[in-house]
Design a protein around this motif. Structure first.
Motif, PDB file in Angstrom:
ATOM      1  N   GLY A  19       0.828  -1.207   0.000  1.00  0.00           N
ATOM      2  CA  GLY A  19       0.000   0.000   0.000  1.00  0.00           C
ATOM      3  C   GLY A  19       0.856   1.247   0.000  1.00  0.00           C
ATOM      4  N   SER A  20       2.129   1.083  -0.392  1.00  0.00           N
ATOM      5  CA  SER A  20       3.059   2.210  -0.368  1.00  0.00           C
ATOM      6  C   SER A  20       3.217   2.780  -1.771  1.00  0.00           C
ATOM      7  N   VAL A  43      10.062   4.207  13.104  1.00  0.00           N
ATOM      8  CA  VAL A  43       9.140   4.809  14.063  1.00  0.00           C
ATOM      9  C   VAL A  43       7.812   4.068  13.951  1.00  0.00           C
ATOM     10  N   ASN A  44       7.356   3.488  15.062  1.00  0.00           N
ATOM     11  CA  ASN A  44       6.043   2.830  15.077  1.00  0.00           C
ATOM     12  C   ASN A  44       4.953   3.794  15.538  1.00  0.00           C
ATOM     13  N   GLY A  57       1.788   7.985   4.124  1.00  0.00           N
ATOM     14  CA  GLY A  57       2.650   6.995   3.500  1.00  0.00           C
ATOM     15  C   GLY A  57       1.797   5.848   2.991  1.00  0.00           C
ATOM     16  N   PRO A  58       1.965   4.651   3.557  1.00  0.00           N
ATOM     17  CA  PRO A  58       1.166   3.509   3.102  1.00  0.00           C
ATOM     18  C   PRO A  58      -0.328   3.766   3.328  1.00  0.00           C
ATOM     19  N   ASP A  59      -1.155   3.044   2.544  1.00  0.00           N
ATOM     20  CA  ASP A  59      -2.604   3.254   2.644  1.00  0.00           C
ATOM     21  C   ASP A  59      -3.148   2.931   4.024  1.00  0.00           C
ATOM     22  N   GLN A  60      -2.484   2.003   4.734  1.00  0.00           N
ATOM     23  CA  GLN A  60      -2.860   1.737   6.114  1.00  0.00           C
ATOM     24  C   GLN A  60      -1.575   1.429   6.882  1.00  0.00           C
ATOM     25  N   ILE A  65       1.241  -0.582   8.214  1.00  0.00           N
ATOM     26  CA  ILE A  65       1.719  -1.869   7.708  1.00  0.00           C
ATOM     27  C   ILE A  65       2.801  -2.430   8.622  1.00  0.00           C
ATOM     28  N   VAL A  95       4.263  -1.330  13.705  1.00  0.00           N
ATOM     29  CA  VAL A  95       3.734  -0.878  12.426  1.00  0.00           C
ATOM     30  C   VAL A  95       4.561   0.267  11.865  1.00  0.00           C
ATOM     31  N   ILE A  96       4.503   0.386  10.543  1.00  0.00           N
ATOM     32  CA  ILE A  96       4.902   1.630   9.891  1.00  0.00           C
ATOM     33  C   ILE A  96       3.614   2.423   9.745  1.00  0.00           C
ATOM     34  N   PRO A  97       3.546   3.612  10.375  1.00  0.00           N
ATOM     35  CA  PRO A  97       2.274   4.341  10.378  1.00  0.00           C
ATOM     36  C   PRO A  97       1.854   4.741   8.970  1.00  0.00           C
TER      37      PRO A  97
END
Lengths: 464, 464
Positions: free
Chosen positions: A285-286, A309-310, B215-218, B220, B324-326
């Protein structure tokens, strides 16, 4: 070479296919959801069902191992061969939560077969991949005429993997003598895709860190004080910005100390995988790739350590605005680690690096969660080559190699038992782990049976 | 020089002190809390009370000016002198919420006098400071024998200041012709302290900005994707870290264009103030000072523009961890501006600067709230010198100069009317604005009366 004729294995597998699938379906009907207390009894029932099935398979020793949470199942089948290597198979019998309304086409706990696939919660993660070991060992015996496996076979199937394995490490330490093995086979991963059988050779480790910075005793007015006191959110941002250098490398001194570099052979094998960056980006999704200079996307996620970073937070995050200097700010960081990195040393390095960058007037709290070690088996390890050969005989094609970017309790087994961990899985990305309509490809499931049928002989030869 | 004898003013003030304080107490009993709808009627009652009191004071014109919210009060007293300068006084008649249980020693809307102070909500902010103008203009007339003030006097006392003055700018624009003035006097600030009478010469402006990065759609998995996709929280941190250079200056290109630098004279006057850094730090609740190199703490908060993070957030901020990656991250920035800076140009500069730093794969949204302009009257402005002289005659001591780090609607008057804004206040930091036990020092309140009694003559002389 093993004396298992490939055709005999295939025939045996085909003959027992129907009963094998019926049994798996029966197991999938038990909603062994470890995260939901109302299913505690089901998780226990699942352990009992598996233990009985392993006894029926022929394992002379089957035990339920209690933990402070859900029980694990242990089974053992010694080899008649003196000096046979000891192999421990790891998997889990608990499953993720699932409900029809989450988007399932059919009841998640009433498995159905459609188009050569079995749909149901746990079909791939992980009951299907545990279960292929039952028919696999019987096919191994049938095709070789043996009465015991060519290796001393142990199974440890835990019941809390989907809840974060909170008691797994303690269980492994407590039962280390019973679990002792020359090799650990983890069947809780997958392959590249339906057409590309692969063996996973390692997982990254994980060190998590939370940094809280405190500035003023409370949020203060950014007009009255702005520009004249340290702002903890700004200081935190500078810390995060300093985590990487312009080449995308983690800038914490000592972070790369001891890192096992990719070999040219492994890079070449990775490059043979049918990797499509657009597809990968869609999965993520990136909208772009990024990362450490000099490495491909797969190399970055599989074989390179990271700092991510989470979560980050501080000050006013609601609608509109509030002109304050925040009293505090917090960041949650996770470091994925690769072979050669020691989580405790990384934690100390991160602490020193951060503390040196916190200016006067900012108080801090840095905490680390228990770390997970990385694990990696070198490509030329004889056990790994044996797994690849067994898989190659089942699939009839060249076996490539992958790694896994995530981290898991398998590393605890490597750590506690001091044995290499190999990953043997037949699941594919489309199997829908943790989502609705989880399924397993029946063709691949039976290849898993055949692979393990070949594997014990291959391993016995390789490790002799 | 004015022809107002200082002793006559003092005598008149003393003679009318009791009735003046009784009247103020009566006004304070009206809980004109603009932020609480249940007090809408009280705010309206307060406007009516003030309008009547101004008429009684002698203002030939008093009007209630309706807005879509709470009403303002306008009053006008032309001067008989041809060519007399026009002065507009700004204040507000609404107050902050207050309840006994917030920590008040007595009912916030039942004023009491203790130890030479009047306690009650609005005593200092702002009813007391509006009210000294009533006795002030009468003392001015009594002491000089005039029948009209030496300046053409206008008062605009709004009713929504404590609610963010949502309709103030529109009101000022709509009524610009009626409000036209040569000088604006804002009586809604304070002095350095009980022993240090000061005149405030300006306020900083304010431009607020929200930057959201996607960044990503959700969110990840940081294991599966970590190290290979851009992380919006990391990118955001880099943006924030790049806001300042190592000298503590804002690094946005063009940010300092046109900034009115402090004069050596003003720096010298600031340095005369009895500033104690430890006390200031205790007030801030901060553990260190920080900021732009080459400037003192007071210079930093009063006379230098800033960039501050008011809030930052992204990803997982709850207890424990979530790897997660936000998908997104957001920062709320506020820029305090000083004279010479144009908020619209600053906004464009911030936008360009930010957009140039956002890498591929990260989408963004940058939004600005309506900005508040800075205002500043140069030390050598004749009106400012007149205010200092009037204050000096009332206090009998040297008047120093301050500025205000915050931002306020006064700047709208400067902007709409094109007139310099001067700040005349007698409140002190211990008055407890917005908190419990708000009070006004009666001695200082009467010095306010005397100051304005002198001020109209001083201003008429200075601007003639």
């Amino acid at each position: 070479m093993s004396d298992t004729p490939d055709s005999a294995v295939r025939t045996y597998t085909e003959q027992h296919r129907a009963a094998f699938l019926d049994d798996l379906a029966e197991w999938l009907r038990i909603p062994s959801v470890s995260a939901q207390p109302e299913h505690d009894g089901d998780v226990r029932r699942s352990a009992g069902w598996l233990s009985a099935k392993l006894a029926e398979t022929g394992f002379p020793v089957t035990e339920i191992w209690e933990t402070p949470g859900a029980p694990a199942v242990f089974a053992e089948w010694p080899s008649e061969d003196p000096g046979a290597p000891v192999v421990l198979v790891y998997g889990h019998h608990d499953v993720q939560p699932a409900a029809r309304e989450d988007g399932w086409s059919t009841d998640p706990f009433e498995p159905v077969i459609r188009d050569g696939r079995m749909y149901g919660r746990g079909a791939a993660d992980d009951k299907g991949q545990v279960f292929f070991h039952t028919l696999g060992v019987r096919a191994h015996l049938a095709a070789t005429g043996r009465t015991t496996p060519a290796v001393h076979l142990k199974l440890l199937i835990e019941g809390e993997e989907e809840s974060g394995s909170p008691h797994f490490r303690a269980l492994a330490e407590e039962r280390a003598a019973r679990l002792a093995a020359d090799v650990v086979i983890v069947s809780d991963t997958g392959m590249w895709d339906e057409n590309t059988p692969t063996v996973c050779t390692g997982m990254r480790g994980l060190a998590e860190c939370e940094i809280e910075l405190n500035g003023p005793d409370q949020d203060i007015h950014s007009g009255s004080f702005g520009g004249a006191v340290p702002n903890p959110a700004t200081v935190l941002a500078r810390l995060v910005a300093a985590l990487h250098d312009p080449e995308g490398r983690v800038a914490v001194p000592g972070f790369y100390d001891g890192v096992t570099e990719l070999t040219e052979a492994e890079r070449a094998l990775f490059a043979e995988l049918p990797f499509d960056e657009d597809t990968w980006l869609r999965t993520a999704g990136s909208y772009a790739t990024a990362g450490e200079a000099g490495y491909s996307t797969l190399e970055r996620v599989w074989a390179r350590p990271t700092a991510e970073v989470n979560g980050i937070g501080g000050g006013y995050q609601g609608a509109g605005s509030k002109t304050v200097i925040p009293s505090s700010a917090l960041v949650k960081l996770s470091f994925r680690l690769v072979a050669g990195q020691d989580p405790e040393r990384i934690q100390e390095a991160v602490r020193s690096w951060a503390e040196a960058r916190i200016p006067a007037g900012i108080r801090h709290r840095i905490t680390f969660s228990p770390a997970t070690r990385p694990c990696l088996t070198p490509l030329d390890h004889p056990a790994l080559q044996a797994v690849a050969r067994a898989m190659g005989r089942a699939f009839g094609t060249k076996i490539l190699f992958t790694r896994e970017g995530g981290s898991g309790p398998a590393a605890d087994l490597q750590d506690v038992l001091g044995a290499p961990v190999l990953f043997l899985g037949i699941s594919v990305p489309s199997d829908g782990w943790h989502g609705p309509d989880e399924k397993v490809e029946l063709g691949l499931l039976l290849k898993g049976v055949e692979t393990t049928a070949h594997l014990w002989g291959e391993l016995a030869d390789a490790l002799r």
